[in-house]
Design a protein around this motif. Structure first.
Motif, PDB file in Angstrom:
ATOM      1  N   UNK A  46      -6.611   1.917 -16.877  1.00  0.00           N
ATOM      2  CA  UNK A  46      -6.534   3.362 -17.122  1.00  0.00           C
ATOM      3  C   UNK A  46      -7.879   3.948 -17.501  1.00  0.00           C
ATOM      4  N   UNK A  47      -8.767   3.131 -18.035  1.00  0.00           N
ATOM      5  CA  UNK A  47     -10.105   3.591 -18.415  1.00  0.00           C
ATOM      6  C   UNK A  47     -11.066   3.592 -17.225  1.00  0.00           C
ATOM      7  N   UNK A  48     -10.582   3.205 -16.059  1.00  0.00           N
ATOM      8  CA  UNK A  48     -11.428   3.083 -14.868  1.00  0.00           C
ATOM      9  C   UNK A  48     -10.953   3.991 -13.743  1.00  0.00           C
ATOM     10  N   UNK A  49     -10.372   5.136 -14.103  1.00  0.00           N
ATOM     11  CA  UNK A  49      -9.812   6.023 -13.089  1.00  0.00           C
ATOM     12  C   UNK A  49     -10.867   6.552 -12.123  1.00  0.00           C
ATOM     13  N   UNK A  50     -12.049   6.877 -12.612  1.00  0.00           N
ATOM     14  CA  UNK A  50     -13.111   7.395 -11.737  1.00  0.00           C
ATOM     15  C   UNK A  50     -13.542   6.328 -10.730  1.00  0.00           C
ATOM     16  N   UNK A  51     -13.689   5.101 -11.197  1.00  0.00           N
ATOM     17  CA  UNK A  51     -14.069   3.999 -10.315  1.00  0.00           C
ATOM     18  C   UNK A  51     -12.966   3.700  -9.293  1.00  0.00           C
ATOM     19  N   UNK A  52     -11.717   3.791  -9.734  1.00  0.00           N
ATOM     20  CA  UNK A  52     -10.595   3.564  -8.832  1.00  0.00           C
ATOM     21  C   UNK A  52     -10.556   4.633  -7.746  1.00  0.00           C
ATOM     22  N   UNK A  53     -10.771   5.880  -8.126  1.00  0.00           N
ATOM     23  CA  UNK A  53     -10.765   6.964  -7.151  1.00  0.00           C
ATOM     24  C   UNK A  53     -11.926   6.826  -6.166  1.00  0.00           C
ATOM     25  N   UNK A  54     -13.077   6.427  -6.643  1.00  0.00           N
ATOM     26  CA  UNK A  54     -14.231   6.201  -5.770  1.00  0.00           C
ATOM     27  C   UNK A  54     -13.917   5.101  -4.755  1.00  0.00           C
ATOM     28  N   UNK A  55     -13.298   4.023  -5.214  1.00  0.00           N
ATOM     29  CA  UNK A  55     -12.909   2.935  -4.324  1.00  0.00           C
ATOM     30  C   UNK A  55     -11.870   3.418  -3.321  1.00  0.00           C
ATOM     31  N   UNK A  56     -10.893   4.171  -3.790  1.00  0.00           N
ATOM     32  CA  UNK A  56      -9.826   4.672  -2.919  1.00  0.00           C
ATOM     33  C   UNK A  56     -10.396   5.579  -1.820  1.00  0.00           C
ATOM     34  N   UNK A  57     -11.327   6.468  -2.191  1.00  0.00           N
ATOM     35  CA  UNK A  57     -11.944   7.359  -1.209  1.00  0.00           C
ATOM     36  C   UNK A  57     -12.758   6.576  -0.183  1.00  0.00           C
ATOM     37  N   UNK A  58     -13.493   5.583  -0.633  1.00  0.00           N
ATOM     38  CA  UNK A  58     -14.257   4.735   0.279  1.00  0.00           C
ATOM     39  C   UNK A  58     -13.310   4.017   1.219  1.00  0.00           C
ATOM     40  N   UNK A  59     -12.233   3.487   0.675  1.00  0.00           N
ATOM     41  CA  UNK A  59     -11.256   2.737   1.465  1.00  0.00           C
ATOM     42  C   UNK A  59     -10.728   3.601   2.615  1.00  0.00           C
ATOM     43  N   UNK A  60     -10.381   4.849   2.285  1.00  0.00           N
ATOM     44  CA  UNK A  60      -9.873   5.765   3.301  1.00  0.00           C
ATOM     45  C   UNK A  60     -10.961   6.124   4.307  1.00  0.00           C
ATOM     46  N   UNK A  61     -12.156   6.420   3.825  1.00  0.00           N
ATOM     47  CA  UNK A  61     -13.259   6.826   4.694  1.00  0.00           C
ATOM     48  C   UNK A  61     -13.627   5.727   5.690  1.00  0.00           C
TER      49      UNK A  61
END
Length: 80
Positions: free
Chosen positions: A53-68
């Motif tokens: 839960x403390x890594x939401x920004x990193x998770x979102x960055x990974x998720x966006x990269x994954x989609x891109x």
């Protein structure tokens, strides 16, 4: 006995290959996604904080990269 005799002998660096320097199967898979940097940041965040839960920004960055990178189609990922 000279000073040089007491020094440990070192191998030729060209011959000494450290197995940890070679990418393993996991590394190869992550690198193939195009998101290795984002994955490393996410993993480092979790290692430091021990709470996803403390890594939401990193998770979102990974998720966006994954989609891109089009990995959703490759792995049949479904957004919740």
């Amino acid at each position: 006995m000279s000073k040089e005799d007491n020094q440990p002998k070192t191998e030729d660096p060209k011959q000494a290959v450290d197995e940890d320097d070679e990418p393993d199967e996991w590394d190869k898979r992550i690198f193939s996604t195009g998101c290795a940097v984002e994955n490393a940041k996410l993993t480092d965040c979790y290692y430091e904080k021990k709470d996803w839960r403390a890594c939401k920004a990193e998770m979102e960055s990974f998720r966006q990269c994954w989609k891109a990178q089009g990995n959703d189609k490759r792995t049949d990922t479904k957004d919740a």
